[in-house]
Design a protein around this motif. Structure first.
Motif, PDB file in Angstrom:
ATOM      1  N   GLU A   1      -5.648   7.447   3.436  1.00 19.97           N
ATOM      2  CA  GLU A   1      -6.152   6.797   2.231  1.00 19.97           C
ATOM      3  C   GLU A   1      -4.982   6.072   1.568  1.00 19.97           C
ATOM      4  OE1 GLU A   1      -8.242   9.372  -0.353  1.00 19.97           O
ATOM      5  OE2 GLU A   1      -9.555  10.162   1.204  1.00 19.97           O
ATOM      6  N   TRP A   2      -5.169   4.754   1.358  1.00 14.79           N
ATOM      7  CA  TRP A   2      -4.114   3.928   0.817  1.00 14.79           C
ATOM      8  C   TRP A   2      -4.605   3.246  -0.448  1.00 14.79           C
ATOM      9  CZ3 TRP A   2       0.611   3.893   3.286  1.00 14.79           C
ATOM     10  CH2 TRP A   2       0.634   4.409   4.591  1.00 14.79           C
ATOM     11  N   VAL A   3      -3.707   3.102  -1.398  1.00 12.66           N
ATOM     12  CA  VAL A   3      -4.005   2.358  -2.615  1.00 12.66           C
ATOM     13  C   VAL A   3      -2.926   1.290  -2.780  1.00 12.66           C
ATOM     14  CG1 VAL A   3      -5.211   4.230  -3.776  1.00 12.66           C
ATOM     15  CG2 VAL A   3      -2.722   4.028  -4.012  1.00 12.66           C
ATOM     16  N   SER A   4      -3.274   0.207  -3.418  1.00 15.06           N
ATOM     17  CA  SER A   4      -2.334  -0.910  -3.565  1.00 15.06           C
ATOM     18  C   SER A   4      -1.512  -0.744  -4.834  1.00 15.06           C
ATOM     19  CB  SER A   4      -3.095  -2.230  -3.608  1.00 15.06           C
ATOM     20  OG  SER A   4      -3.908  -2.290  -4.758  1.00 15.06           O
ATOM     21  N   ARG A   5      -0.371  -1.344  -4.809  1.00 11.45           N
ATOM     22  CA  ARG A   5       0.496  -1.400  -5.972  1.00 11.45           C
ATOM     23  C   ARG A   5       0.938  -2.855  -6.168  1.00 11.45           C
ATOM     24  NH1 ARG A   5      -1.443   2.482  -7.295  1.00 11.45           N
ATOM     25  NH2 ARG A   5      -0.569   4.544  -7.737  1.00 11.45           N
TER      26      ARG A   5
ATOM     27  N   LEU B   1       0.829  -1.198   0.000  1.00  9.45           N
ATOM     28  CA  LEU B   1       0.000   0.000   0.000  1.00  9.45           C
ATOM     29  C   LEU B   1       0.861   1.245   0.000  1.00  9.45           C
ATOM     30  CD1 LEU B   1      -2.597  -1.126   2.711  1.00  9.45           C
ATOM     31  CD2 LEU B   1      -2.742  -1.389   0.222  1.00  9.45           C
TER      32      LEU B   1
ATOM     33  N   ILE C   1      -0.575  -0.586 -11.183  1.00  5.82           N
ATOM     34  CA  ILE C   1      -1.716  -0.454 -10.280  1.00  5.82           C
ATOM     35  C   ILE C   1      -2.412  -1.800 -10.084  1.00  5.82           C
ATOM     36  CG2 ILE C   1      -2.052   1.972 -10.867  1.00  5.82           C
ATOM     37  CD1 ILE C   1      -4.249   1.121 -12.798  1.00  5.82           C
TER      38      ILE C   1
ATOM     39  N   GLU D   1       0.320   5.794  -0.012  1.00  6.29           N
ATOM     40  CA  GLU D   1      -0.664   6.856   0.223  1.00  6.29           C
ATOM     41  C   GLU D   1      -1.206   7.338  -1.110  1.00  6.29           C
ATOM     42  OE1 GLU D   1       0.121   9.877   3.201  1.00  6.29           O
ATOM     43  OE2 GLU D   1       1.988   8.820   3.683  1.00  6.29           O
ATOM     44  N   ARG D   2      -2.522   7.602  -1.126  1.00  5.48           N
ATOM     45  CA  ARG D   2      -3.182   7.950  -2.383  1.00  5.48           C
ATOM     46  C   ARG D   2      -2.729   9.306  -2.909  1.00  5.48           C
ATOM     47  NH1 ARG D   2      -7.837   6.365  -4.847  1.00  5.48           N
ATOM     48  NH2 ARG D   2      -8.400   5.070  -3.070  1.00  5.48           N
ATOM     49  N   LYS D   3      -2.679  10.324  -2.053  1.00  4.30           N
ATOM     50  CA  LYS D   3      -2.465  11.686  -2.542  1.00  4.30           C
ATOM     51  C   LYS D   3      -1.059  12.199  -2.269  1.00  4.30           C
ATOM     52  CE  LYS D   3      -7.320  12.976  -2.015  1.00  4.30           C
ATOM     53  NZ  LYS D   3      -8.289  13.914  -1.412  1.00  4.30           N
TER      54      LYS D   3
END
Length: 819
Positions: A673-677, A650, A737, A652-654
């Motif tokens: 806010e977390w997004v996966s890679r 994960l 992504i 951070e999104r921004k």
């Protein structure tokens, strides 16, 4: 005697001289003397006969039948004249008597003057030639001496012959006794020498064993202290000495293509310095080009961890170019005193430990010599449980299911019998794997499809008929014996022709593979019919006994059963299930005395007879995997965190800031806010055309093609440079992504290399390899990625609708979902 008494009819007396007649042993000899002066009358009384004889005689005497005639006037005169030298003369005369007696010479006339000359040589006994030189009548004596056996025809011939026979017999017996005695003495000397040598060797071995035992006692004491203090050490500032040595058996190292570059394949360990409390000493197997060093320093600057450069020390052993290229890095360090001295000086007074590659005896020696503990175990433990058969034991103790099969097979006849027994009891299994115990990385694997055995269909029909009457009839011993006999005959014919060897350049024929298999032992293993995925889990067995999960991934195969990379996160199986199994294996390893990095390979399969999918343990690697080192680099670039609960990575999104934290250091904070890679790691890509690229030119071309890493979005492609591309080897880390997106970026990088080498056919790669090698071909890897992108469901880990591995075409590369 007056001159008037002599017969002088034929002698003319010169004026002023007178004639004397002297009788010797041979008759009367005329002697001419000076006539006395008229003024001095001759005084006859003043010169007697003996005096005249002593003065004018030739002193020749006779030796008759070995005895000197010592009563003749000449001999008496000879003795009187040389009385002062008579001792030496008598010795010569005795030698002459013995000589003539031995050869049976009847009469010999001896020149006394030559005897005197010979007697003056006191330092040596006269030789036969010197004795003969004293003989006057040599023309009569020489023939007697030269005739063989002449002496035995004399009056004493029989006695002399008997004496000669006795002497020769005594000589023969003495010579034989002497020869035997000399042989006995020589043998005794050899035995004594070997006994002394044996005692010296035994004493030396005992001394070395005692010294080694003392060193090992010190090492065990150091390691015990290291285990007790581990929890304290990991919280303090410390030095990690990374020695990525591959201390495999010498025969394995010699067959590894680009062995030197492979030892540097874990250069991603440098990014352990992202942890502010860690100083990294990285020992390089060769002198790294400055462009490569600047490349990694540039990544550190991009990650806003420029201070990490001050905490990285690169050391290259000065003995690198002096030894063969297949020597392990640990051996080279031991042979490099300056390198050892630098490591000792750097670690002096600090908390330090060695992070090895594959642990062998050299790593333990190095730990002892440096006085630094090692994050690893004894080679005996590593070799035992990293073998294919040893892994089966660990899985059994850890309650991890394993495929049907047999292990610890060491005989060719036993191999065929075991395979026949397994096929008879598992008649529906389509494919069987053969794994050599001490091989790794898909090197020692072959597989056999039973569809090539002609009687299989007949046996299956027979089984189905008997199952209708009684399901257990098929497994009765009598029926099984008959089936095995049929299978044995069929397998002996089919195996040499139908076995597929995964690395045919390493084992060109089935006979060579089977010989190595039975030499070191191996495993026969059934391949499940419906494979859903091949995940792997990386763990760290800490010295304190804590088991730490580092990452989980799906394996990427370039050809059947030959792993070429990994995809994170894995999507084949429940992350919780694979984590539990991996941690269970880690606990058993710690109980067996192992500590350090390890990776556990699984196969996730759906058994038609079992409602729930099954996770099988298939392999165990007890060393830091290349994936761990590459994951360090990826984690540093992405600046995120690995979620141990879900297996996702994960960010951070921004936020565009790079988080300088080591992997697994913390969990995502609440409210963020977390997004996966997703990341695809391919540690080893080889292509001959890469050898012609210059470092700057290669990256300039990458920039023109848009191949780069986006620091804002945390996606793109980065390279693992092992050297200055001179060996044609590099690694790739593709971040996307999703798994599909990461694979596409890796595909773009591979196609870029293929385009640059478009004028070189794939056959040129094969032609560039010589001898036994385990090289992974570039075109195999490229074809595998293409197949994955054509079947997205395989990337996600869902069951494929295509053929099962047992029916897959032999020429097609294996997908990611294949073991």
């Amino acid at each position: 005697v007056c001159s008037s008494d002599l017969q002088t009819d034929n002698v003319q007396t010169p004026p002023g001289q007178q004639l004397l007649a002297i009788t010797n042993g041979f008759g009367s000899l005329p002697i001419v003397t000076e006539k006395a002066d008229a003024e001095e009358p001759l005084d006859v009384k003043s010169r007697t006969y003996n005096e005249l004889l002593d003065t004018y005689s030739l002193h020749q005497f006779i030796i008759r039948k070995g005895k000197t005639l010592d009563s003749t006037p000449e001999f008496q005169s000879f003795r009187r004249k040389y009385d002062l030298q008579w001792h030496g003369i008598s010795i010569v005369i005795q030698a002459l008597e013995r000589f003539f007696s031995y050869y049976g010479v009847p009469v010999a006339y001896i020149d006394g003057r030559k005897v005197v000359t010979l007697a003056e040589q006191d330092l040596k006994a006269p030789s036969p030639s010197e004795l003969l030189d004293c003989v006057v009548n040599l023309e009569q004596v020489a023939p007697i001496i030269r005739v063989p056996g002449k002496r035995f025809k004399t009056n004493r011939g029989e006695e002399l012959a008997a004496t000669a026979i006795q002497s020769y017999w005594r000589m023969f017996k003495c010579h034989r006794s002497y020869t035997h005695l000399r042989l006995v003495i020589r043998c005794a000397s050899v035995i004594q020498q070997h006994v002394r040598l044996f005692k010296e060797v035994r004493a030396t071995r005992a001394l070395l064993a005692a010294r080694k035992q003392q060193e090992m006692d010190q090492w065990h004491e150091m390691m015990n202290d290291f285990k007790l203090r581990w929890n304290l050490i990991r919280t303090k500032k410390r030095v990690e000495v990374h020695i990525p040595s591959l201390s495999y058996d010498e025969s394995k190292r010699m067959s590894m293509e680009n062995f030197i570059s492979r030892q540097n394949g874990q250069i991603g360990r440098l990014f352990s310095a992202a942890d502010p409390s860690v100083e990294v000493v990285y020992v390089c197997p060769f002198t790294i080009n400055q462009d490569v060093i600047n490349y990694y320093y540039g990544i550190l600057d991009i990650g806003r961890a420029s201070d990490a450069k001050s905490r990285i020390t690169l050391i290259t052993p000065e003995s690198t170019g002096s030894y063969p290229s297949h020597f392990s890095l640990a051996s080279l360090v031991q042979y490099a005193p300056r390198c050892m001295k630098r490591i000792k000086a750097f670690c002096a007074g600090r908390e330090a430990y060695i992070v090895p590659g594959y642990v062998g005896p050299d790593e333990i020696k190095l730990s002892v010599q440096l006085g630094i503990p090692i994050l690893g175990s004894l080679p005996e433990i590593t070799n035992l449980y990293s073998s294919k058969s040893g892994a089966k034991r660990i899985f059994a103790l850890a309650d991890v299911s394993v495929p049907t099969g047999a292990y610890d097979v060491y005989d060719k006849d036993e191999f065929v019998l075991t395979l026949a027994r397994l096929i008879a009891t598992n008649i529906d299994t389509e494919r069987w794997l053969f794994k050599i115990d001490d091989e790794f990385g898909g090197r020692g694997i072959a597989y056999f499809d039973v569809r090539y055995v002609k009687i299989m269909e007949e046996l299956r029909r027979k089984r189905d008929r008997e199952a209708l009457v009684h399901p257990e009839v098929w497994f009765e011993p009598a029926i099984q014996d008959v089936i095995r006999e049929k299978l044995l005959e069929a397998l002996v014919k089919a195996l040499p022709k139908r076995v597929n060897i995964c690395m045919p350049r390493l084992y060109p024929s089935w006979n060579e593979f089977l010989t190595e298999f039975t030499r070191v032992g191996g495993v026969i293993e059934a391949v499940p019919a419906h494979i859903l995925g091949s995940p792997t889990a990386s763990i760290l067995v800490e010295p304190s006994g804590n088991i730490k999960l580092l990452s989980t991934a799906d394996q990427l195969f370039s050809r059947p059963y030959v792993c070429a990379g990994a995809v994170i996160p894995q999507q084949s199986v429940s992350h919780k299930l694979i984590s539990l199994k991996a941690l269970s294996v880690g606990n058993i390893l710690y109980d067996k005395g192992y500590m350090g990095y390890a990776s556990v390979d699984f196969v996730f399969t759906q058994d038609p007879q079992v409602p729930e999918p099954v996770l099988y343990g298939v392999d165990l690697n007890l060393h830091m995997a290349d994936l761990n080192a590459s994951f360090n680099m990826f984690s540093f670039l992405a600046g995120g965190q690995y979620n141990k609960e879900t297996g996702q990575y994960l960010i951070e999104r921004k936020s565009s800031a790079v988080i300088v934290e080591s992997s697994n250091s913390k969990e995502p904070a609440e409210g963020q806010e977390w997004v996966s890679r997703s990341v695809v790691v391919c540690n080893y890509v080889f292509h001959p055309s890469l050898m012609g690229f210059q470092h700057n030119a290669f990256f300039h071309m990458c920039k023109l093609e848009g191949i780069s890493f986006n620091l804002e979005l945390k996606v793109g492609l980065s390279f693992l440079l092992m050297d200055s591309l001179a060996s044609g080897v590099l690694g790739m880390v593709a971040v996307g992504i999703s798994n599909q997106d990461a694979l596409k970026k890796l595909m773009n990088g591979l196609q870029f290399i293929a385009i640059q080498a478009s004028n070189q056919a794939s056959s040129s790669i094969v032609d560039s390899l010589q001898g036994r090698t385990d090289e992974i071909l570039f075109m195999d890897l490229l074809g595998s990625i293409r197949n994955l992108l054509k079947a997205p469901n395989k990337v996600k880990g869902t069951p494929a609708a295509a053929k099962t591995p047992a029916h897959r075409d032999r020429s097609s590369p294996a997908p990611i979902s294949q073991q």
